[in-house]
Design an enzyme around this catalytic site. Structure first.
Site, mmCIF file in Angstrom:
data_model
loop_
_atom_site.group_PDB
_atom_site.id
_atom_site.type_symbol
_atom_site.label_atom_id
_atom_site.label_comp_id
_atom_site.label_asym_id
_atom_site.label_seq_id
_atom_site.Cartn_x
_atom_site.Cartn_y
_atom_site.Cartn_z
ATOM 1 N N CYS A 34 0.837 -1.219 0.000
ATOM 2 C CA CYS A 34 0.000 0.000 0.000
ATOM 3 C C CYS A 34 0.865 1.260 0.000
ATOM 4 O O CYS A 34 0.388 2.334 -0.352
ATOM 5 C CB CYS A 34 -0.993 -0.004 1.172
ATOM 6 S SG CYS A 34 -0.210 0.213 2.786
ATOM 7 N N ASN A 35 2.123 1.140 0.418
ATOM 8 C CA ASN A 35 2.997 2.319 0.403
ATOM 9 C C ASN A 35 4.399 1.945 -0.078
ATOM 10 O O ASN A 35 5.389 2.507 0.377
ATOM 11 C CB ASN A 35 3.067 2.926 1.821
ATOM 12 C CG ASN A 35 3.632 4.333 1.800
ATOM 13 O OD1 ASN A 35 3.343 5.112 0.884
ATOM 14 N ND2 ASN A 35 4.441 4.671 2.790
ATOM 15 N N SER A 36 4.465 0.995 -1.009
ATOM 16 C CA SER A 36 5.783 0.539 -1.473
ATOM 17 C C SER A 36 5.604 -0.223 -2.777
ATOM 18 O O SER A 36 4.479 -0.370 -3.261
ATOM 19 C CB SER A 36 6.426 -0.370 -0.413
ATOM 20 O OG SER A 36 5.546 -1.411 -0.074
ATOM 21 N N LEU A 84 0.566 1.993 8.732
ATOM 22 C CA LEU A 84 0.416 3.292 8.089
ATOM 23 C C LEU A 84 1.145 4.313 8.957
ATOM 24 O O LEU A 84 1.112 4.219 10.181
ATOM 25 C CB LEU A 84 -1.071 3.651 7.967
ATOM 26 C CG LEU A 84 -1.918 2.660 7.159
ATOM 27 C CD1 LEU A 84 -3.400 3.056 7.209
ATOM 28 C CD2 LEU A 84 -1.430 2.583 5.719
ATOM 29 N N SER A 125 8.034 4.252 18.043
ATOM 30 C CA SER A 125 8.476 5.593 17.672
ATOM 31 C C SER A 125 8.687 6.425 18.929
ATOM 32 O O SER A 125 7.995 6.243 19.941
ATOM 33 C CB SER A 125 7.394 6.242 16.812
ATOM 34 O OG SER A 125 7.617 7.619 16.711
ATOM 35 N N TYR A 150 -1.886 8.440 14.798
ATOM 36 C CA TYR A 150 -0.745 7.586 14.439
ATOM 37 C C TYR A 150 0.076 7.253 15.686
ATOM 38 O O TYR A 150 0.374 6.087 15.965
ATOM 39 C CB TYR A 150 0.146 8.296 13.392
ATOM 40 C CG TYR A 150 1.512 7.654 13.279
ATOM 41 C CD1 TYR A 150 1.671 6.420 12.651
ATOM 42 C CD2 TYR A 150 2.645 8.254 13.851
ATOM 43 C CE1 TYR A 150 2.919 5.801 12.592
ATOM 44 C CE2 TYR A 150 3.888 7.650 13.796
ATOM 45 C CZ TYR A 150 4.024 6.428 13.165
ATOM 46 O OH TYR A 150 5.255 5.824 13.121
ATOM 47 N N LYS A 154 0.901 3.550 17.924
ATOM 48 C CA LYS A 154 2.198 3.007 18.374
ATOM 49 C C LYS A 154 2.150 2.734 19.871
ATOM 50 O O LYS A 154 2.592 1.689 20.356
ATOM 51 C CB LYS A 154 3.322 3.985 18.046
ATOM 52 C CG LYS A 154 3.600 4.132 16.569
ATOM 53 C CD LYS A 154 4.232 2.875 16.012
ATOM 54 C CE LYS A 154 4.215 2.844 14.510
ATOM 55 N NZ LYS A 154 4.444 1.519 13.950
ATOM 56 N N PHE A 219 8.949 25.333 9.556
ATOM 57 C CA PHE A 219 7.791 25.520 10.443
ATOM 58 C C PHE A 219 8.241 26.066 11.800
ATOM 59 O O PHE A 219 8.537 25.307 12.702
ATOM 60 C CB PHE A 219 7.049 24.197 10.634
ATOM 61 C CG PHE A 219 6.581 23.563 9.349
ATOM 62 C CD1 PHE A 219 6.060 24.332 8.314
ATOM 63 C CD2 PHE A 219 6.639 22.182 9.173
ATOM 64 C CE1 PHE A 219 5.623 23.743 7.132
ATOM 65 C CE2 PHE A 219 6.204 21.584 8.001
ATOM 66 C CZ PHE A 219 5.704 22.366 6.979
ATOM 67 N N ARG A 293 4.078 24.257 13.008
ATOM 68 C CA ARG A 293 3.154 23.194 12.596
ATOM 69 C C ARG A 293 2.449 22.661 13.844
ATOM 70 O O ARG A 293 3.133 22.341 14.837
ATOM 71 C CB ARG A 293 3.973 22.097 11.910
ATOM 72 C CG ARG A 293 3.165 20.954 11.346
ATOM 73 C CD ARG A 293 4.024 20.031 10.489
ATOM 74 N NE ARG A 293 5.059 19.329 11.246
ATOM 75 C CZ ARG A 293 5.889 18.423 10.742
ATOM 76 N NH1 ARG A 293 5.828 18.113 9.451
ATOM 77 N NH2 ARG A 293 6.799 17.843 11.489
ATOM 78 N N ASP A 296 3.860 20.094 16.782
ATOM 79 C CA ASP A 296 5.322 20.018 16.881
ATOM 80 C C ASP A 296 5.798 20.515 18.242
ATOM 81 O O ASP A 296 5.192 21.409 18.826
ATOM 82 C CB ASP A 296 5.982 20.891 15.799
ATOM 83 C CG ASP A 296 6.158 20.150 14.483
ATOM 84 O OD1 ASP A 296 5.829 18.950 14.424
ATOM 85 O OD2 ASP A 296 6.626 20.781 13.512
#
Ligand code: NAD
Ligand code: UDP
Length: 337
Positions: A34-36, A84, A125, A150, A154, A219, A293, A296
């Site tokens: 889906c992403n590769s 994802l 992460s 996201y 994790k 940013f 952003r 952040d």
């Protein structure tokens, strides 16, 4: 060791497979692409000198497909990259992120235990630390509130894995908390292949360098950092990949549950990265400042001492190497794979 690599066609997975082969391990890869693309694994095969990398185009949520893979290829361990990862997209599509990353992991874990494969390395992460009370961040730093769905996925998967390992000590589980992976294999054959406008700093810079974007938007320049721009711990993807090979030694020692930061321990600002890129490539990067952003934070870098002590792993590449290799990949593959 024979290792099931989920998400192995992606950025970090493909680099890790190269290092696994170099260390004498075997792999079987599951990725739904889906992403590769398949091309990344073709290039990995060329880099390591094998005819092909055993690959199944399958989704980790597909129980019978996983069962089939593990029946044909019994594995001793799994390195679980599939997921994802676009932070902004996760805000607009939270269900898709929870379903893919959390439900997908639950299916994977169930099939793994049915096949008595109870050794797992999970791609976590540094985002799980939230807004840390202090930097550098050690593994003892409590987890914080993640700014995005996201990040929440994790953190949730970490909790699930900790509970499973507590309930069944046959599991050996390593949670690797990555800081900011950048760079590419020094050959320029594999690298990061973002869809559309890059969200992350390094691919944005390389797209400015190649002329796809006119300039970098930075940013925020009013953070509490030496030059006002955000500070992060960038780590070369080859170092990160080697961190997974090192983590297998913890699995071999039957570590139970272990957590490691994978970073360099060195924080660099956005302007430091721009300057390092210009120095290592000779290409000027025009930039302008934009507002901060949302989500952040000012400064974020690791204390990687635990991985050095227990895994005998430390990052070898510096910021200029990361810039050189990111550029080398971009210029040899202007349209990605
Ligand atoms: P990537 O998107 O390049 O690789 C992830 C791979 O997983 C892709 O090949 C994708 O096709 C596959 N995939 C996604 N959902 C799947 C599913 N349901 N079934 C099968 N395959 C699926 O991302 P990456 O940068 O290589 O990241 C790898 C892992 O590391 C991810 O879990 C990511 O969240 C984590 N991570 C990445 C970073 C980063 O900055 N790149 C930082 C911290 C953690
Ligand atoms: N950044 C930036 N411009 C961009 C992308 C990122 O100024 O186009 C900054 C961002 O604000 C942060 C740093 O670069 O300070 C690293 O951001 P990235 O998205 O690469 O990683 P993050 O640390 O947010 O996961």
């Amino acid at each position: 060791m024979k290792i099931l690599v989920t998400g192995g066609a992606g950025f970090i997975g493909s680099h890790t497979i190269v290092e696994l082969y170099h260390a004498g391990h075997d792999v079987v890869v599951v990725d739904n692409l889906c992403n590769s693309s398949r091309e990344s694994l073709k290039r990995v095969a060329e880099l390591v000198g094998v005819a092909e990398i055993p690959f199944f185009e399958a989704d980790i949520r597909d129980r019978s497909a996983l069962d089939h893979v593990l029946t044909e290829h019994p594995c001793e361990a799994c390195i679980h990259f599939a997921g994802l990862k676009a932070v902004g997209e996760s805000v607009t599509k939270p269900w898709e992120y929870y379903e893919n990353n959390v439900s997908g992991t639950l299916v994977l874990l169930d099939v793994l235990r049915q096949h008595h494969c109870c050794n797992l390395i999970f791609s976590s992460s540094a985002t799980v630390y939230g807004d840390p009370a202090e930097v550098p961040i050690t593994e003892a730093c409590p987890k914080g509130r993640c700014a995005s769905p996201y990040g929440q996925t994790k953190s949730m998967v970490e909790e699930i894995l900790m509970d499973m390992q507590k309930a069944d000590p046959l599991w050996n589980i390593v949670l690797l908390r990555y800081f900011n992976p950048v760079g590419a294999h020094p050959s320029g054959q594999i690298g990061e292949n973002p869809n559309g406008i890059p969200n992350n700093l390094m691919p944005y810079i390389t797209q400015v360098a190649i002329g796809k974007r006119p300039q970098l938007g930075i940013f925020g320049n009013d953070y509490d950092t030496p030059d006002g721009t955000g500070v992060r711990d960038y780590i070369h993807v080859v170092d990160l990949a080697r961190g997974h090979v090192a983590a297998l030694t913890a699995i071999e020692r039957k570590c139970g549950l272990a957590i490691y930061n994978l970073g360099t321990g060195q924080g660099y600002s956005v302007l430091d990265v721009v300057k390092a890129f210009e120095k290592s490539t000779g290409i000027p990067i025009p930039y302008h400042f934009e507002p901060r952003r949302p989500g952040d934070i000012d400064s974020y870098f690791s204390n990687p001492a635990k991985a050095a002590r227990e895994l005998h792993w430390t990052a070898q590449y510096g910021l200029e190497d990361m810039c050189r290799d990111s550029w080398n990949w971009q210029k040899q593959n202007p349209e990605g794979f």
